[in-house]
Design a protein around this motif. Structure first.
Motif, PDB file in Angstrom:
ATOM      1  N   THR A 167       8.596 -51.043 -11.202  1.00  0.00           N
ATOM      2  CA  THR A 167       7.690 -52.045 -10.636  1.00  0.00           C
ATOM      3  C   THR A 167       6.908 -52.773 -11.731  1.00  0.00           C
ATOM      4  N   GLY A 189       3.078 -48.865  -7.297  1.00  0.00           N
ATOM      5  CA  GLY A 189       4.411 -48.307  -7.484  1.00  0.00           C
ATOM      6  C   GLY A 189       4.589 -46.975  -6.785  1.00  0.00           C
ATOM      7  N   PHE A 252      10.196 -55.385  -3.627  1.00  0.00           N
ATOM      8  CA  PHE A 252       9.594 -56.151  -4.711  1.00  0.00           C
ATOM      9  C   PHE A 252      10.482 -56.201  -5.942  1.00  0.00           C
ATOM     10  N   VAL A 253      10.989 -55.062  -6.370  1.00  0.00           N
ATOM     11  CA  VAL A 253      11.797 -55.015  -7.590  1.00  0.00           C
ATOM     12  C   VAL A 253      13.064 -55.833  -7.406  1.00  0.00           C
ATOM     13  N   GLU A 280       4.215 -52.846  -1.654  1.00  0.00           N
ATOM     14  CA  GLU A 280       3.889 -53.100  -3.060  1.00  0.00           C
ATOM     15  C   GLU A 280       3.120 -54.415  -3.169  1.00  0.00           C
ATOM     16  N   HIS A 283       4.680 -58.111  -3.594  1.00  0.00           N
ATOM     17  CA  HIS A 283       5.896 -58.560  -2.900  1.00  0.00           C
ATOM     18  C   HIS A 283       5.642 -59.735  -1.964  1.00  0.00           C
ATOM     19  N   ARG A 301       7.760 -48.859   0.862  1.00  0.00           N
ATOM     20  CA  ARG A 301       7.711 -49.141  -0.575  1.00  0.00           C
ATOM     21  C   ARG A 301       8.585 -48.161  -1.343  1.00  0.00           C
TER      22      ARG A 301
END
Length: 336
Positions: A167, A189, A252-253, A280, A283, A301
């Motif tokens: 993250t 994270g 998100f990642v 997260e 995001h 998450r």
């Protein structure tokens, strides 16, 4: 290896098919004559048209749905940015193979094939606070690995990741591409405390400063601040576009990994849907910046492609209504 240079990769990112407009239009016309008020199924209707566009047929199919989980390790974990040690990445990849992770269960329920793609787990990327995460060669190798993973016969692809500490690279890429500094994009994270959160911000700001000369080029941003699994997701997203495979992006990642394509091409992510908005911190802002409204908001998450895989069931529902509902004429129902 499909891409021998950043220029070759950049050219591929700029040369993108637009999908089949006639198939999408035909799907929308069908939606308008099904036994319901027009538009009453909301986004399920547009999902059916989206599938039609990228599969190139009025009546899409979901016979082959595949979930890809790309895994990598990160040198920036040396800065204390994760609540878990880096060896958990390898351990979780083994857990995926043993069927014990959440994604295994969600893939089974979604009737999706799961493929885990480990990328140099024994060799973490460079710590981007002191060097580039990847040089051009390593970056292109990871992008190419993702690109090669996606076959044209897939009806729907889901992308996810596993990588302790990732993250932080995702937040760094988001800050580099969309501005606002590390504090805007950083989150907890895997569960860091306030001191850990501050370490993440410090690491990101150090990376942005060190690599300032690269921040105008989205591909150099991804190489300098990212990770192998993020680069592979970028490559897989590009391959899916070239091969007309619709994509569900996870959290998100995963979204940050694909974002350079959107910065290189204004419609670079048109073949993707945001499966969900994760808990997260960055995001939701990232999805807004990309113009990708999420399908689900469940406070997840986890990563692993879990939100993307869960959204497969929504896409299947959209297709079932599109394919199996009767028209007004077929059902003998009066139209308005």
């Amino acid at each position: 290896m499909p891409f021998k240079s950043l220029d070759e990769l950049r050219s591929a990112c700029l040369d993108l098919p637009n999908g089949d407009q006639s198939a999408a239009d035909a799907a929308l016309r069908r939606q308008d004559v099904l036994t319901k008020p027009q538009g009453s199924l909301g986004r399920l209707e547009s999902i059916a048209a989206w599938l039609a566009r990228w599969q190139g047929r009025e009546m899409p199919k979901l016979d082959k749905v595949k979930v890809f989980v790309f895994a990598g390790n990160h040198g920036v974990t040396a800065q204390g940015v994760s609540a878990y040690p880096a060896e958990v990445t390898v351990q979780m990849v083994a857990n995926f193979s043993g069927g014990g992770a959440a994604i295994n269960q969600l893939a089974r329920i979604a009737e999706a094939e799961l493929e885990v793609v480990p990328l140099g787990l024994d060799t973490p990327t460079g710590d981007f606070t002191s060097t580039a995460a990847m040089d051009d060669e390593a970056f292109l190798a990871a992008v190419s690995a993702g690109y090669d993973a996606v076959d044209a016969d897939i009806d729907l692809a889901c992308f996810g990741e596993m990588g302790i500490g990732n993250t932080t690279p995702a937040a760094a890429i988001s800050a580099a591409l969309f501005g606002g500094g590390g504090r805007k994009w950083v989150g907890r994270g895997t569960g860091v405390d306030d001191a850990g959160l501050d370490r993440k911000v410090t690491a990101i700001e150090a990376g942005l400063t060190l690599h300032a000369a690269s921040l105008t080029d989205p591909l150099k941003v991804a190489a300098a601040l990212g990770g192998r699994e993020l680069a592979a997701i970028l490559g897989a997203t590009l391959a899916a576009r070239h091969r007309n495979v619709p994509v569900l992006l996870d959290g998100f990642v995963c979204t940050a990994a694909a974002a350079p394509l959107a910065r290189l091409h204004p419609n670079g992510l048109a073949h993707t849907l945001a499966a969900h908005v994760s808990a997260e911190a960055g995001h939701r802002s990232l999805l807004e910046a990309l113009g990708l409204p999420p399908l689900l908001d469940l406070g997840m998450r986890l990563g692993e492609g879990s939100g993307a895989c869960l959204a497969v069931n929504v896409v299947r529902s959209a297709l079932e209504c599109h394919a199996r509902m009767a028209s007004f004429a077929e059902a003998g129902v009066s139209e308005k």
